[in-house]
Design a protein around this motif. Sequence first.
Motif, PDB file in Angstrom:
ATOM      1  N   ARG A  45       0.856  -1.183   0.000  1.00  0.00           N
ATOM      2  CA  ARG A  45       0.000   0.000   0.000  1.00  0.00           C
ATOM      3  C   ARG A  45       0.888   1.228   0.000  1.00  0.00           C
ATOM      4  NH1 ARG A  45      -4.978  -0.064   4.112  1.00  0.00           N
ATOM      5  NH2 ARG A  45      -3.426   1.050   5.289  1.00  0.00           N
ATOM      6  N   THR A  50      -5.519  12.267  -4.201  1.00  0.00           N
ATOM      7  CA  THR A  50      -6.191  12.377  -5.485  1.00  0.00           C
ATOM      8  C   THR A  50      -7.393  13.290  -5.336  1.00  0.00           C
ATOM      9  OG1 THR A  50      -7.141  11.175  -7.353  1.00  0.00           O
ATOM     10  CG2 THR A  50      -7.714  10.379  -5.170  1.00  0.00           C
ATOM     11  N   LEU A  75      -3.158   3.480  -2.258  1.00  0.00           N
ATOM     12  CA  LEU A  75      -3.163   2.738  -3.504  1.00  0.00           C
ATOM     13  C   LEU A  75      -2.626   1.353  -3.181  1.00  0.00           C
ATOM     14  CD1 LEU A  75      -3.685   3.017  -6.548  1.00  0.00           C
ATOM     15  CD2 LEU A  75      -1.308   3.706  -6.789  1.00  0.00           C
ATOM     16  N   PRO A  83      -4.879  -2.487  -9.519  1.00  0.00           N
ATOM     17  CA  PRO A  83      -4.635  -1.563  -8.405  1.00  0.00           C
ATOM     18  C   PRO A  83      -5.976  -1.046  -7.867  1.00  0.00           C
ATOM     19  CG  PRO A  83      -3.325  -0.977 -10.321  1.00  0.00           C
ATOM     20  CD  PRO A  83      -4.288  -2.017 -10.759  1.00  0.00           C
ATOM     21  N   TRP A  85      -7.726   1.939  -5.311  1.00  0.00           N
ATOM     22  CA  TRP A  85      -7.615   3.157  -4.513  1.00  0.00           C
ATOM     23  C   TRP A  85      -8.650   3.087  -3.399  1.00  0.00           C
ATOM     24  CZ3 TRP A  85      -4.663   7.249  -3.641  1.00  0.00           C
ATOM     25  CH2 TRP A  85      -5.192   8.280  -2.878  1.00  0.00           C
ATOM     26  N   LEU A 129      -2.985  11.794  -9.515  1.00  0.00           N
ATOM     27  CA  LEU A 129      -2.450  10.975  -8.431  1.00  0.00           C
ATOM     28  C   LEU A 129      -1.187  11.634  -7.917  1.00  0.00           C
ATOM     29  CD1 LEU A 129      -2.499   8.266  -6.806  1.00  0.00           C
ATOM     30  CD2 LEU A 129      -1.108   7.293  -8.650  1.00  0.00           C
ATOM     31  N   VAL A 139       5.639   2.838  -7.922  1.00  0.00           N
ATOM     32  CA  VAL A 139       4.384   3.125  -8.613  1.00  0.00           C
ATOM     33  C   VAL A 139       4.576   3.050 -10.125  1.00  0.00           C
ATOM     34  CG1 VAL A 139       2.637   4.904  -9.018  1.00  0.00           C
ATOM     35  CG2 VAL A 139       3.432   4.440  -6.698  1.00  0.00           C
TER      36      VAL A 139
END
Length: 150
Positions: A45, A50, A75, A83, A85, A129, A139
């Motif tokens: 995580r 966002t 995330l 993925p 959120w 993001l 990421v």
Amino acid sequence: MTGARAERRSAGSETLVDVLLRWAWIRRRTPARDIADFDGGQPLRVVGFTQSIGGTVEVSVGKGKQVARLRQGYLRLAAGEPPVWSDARGGRNAALQAPFRLKPAGGKVRLAPKFERYELVTGAGTYDLAVPKKDGELVRHAFGGGAGLR
């Protein structure tokens, strides 16, 4: 701490735990170790911000004007899974759909100088993001960009 934590991450700059680990000479996580854990199947995580993933939340700024509010959340990245959120407050979740393209978006994140902005293009739309700079490599790797960006 450098790198994403396995299913746990806190926002902000260096915490008391970070300081204690440094004083105890305990090695911190590195982006390379995070990527190896991700590739090995461990879900991670990454804390982030966002305005648009999972829908916008608008707040009044006076005189009838509304602006999208920046929301904190996580995330969840796991190899072989889409993925996801999750907002830190409010219980809002959104699974992101492939294909992915991650592009850097200039500008700073207000009140979070150690974060960097991205534009995330998915199969369902384009989102903003912001993630910690130290987690950027993970990421980018998780969204298929590797060390560079697509």
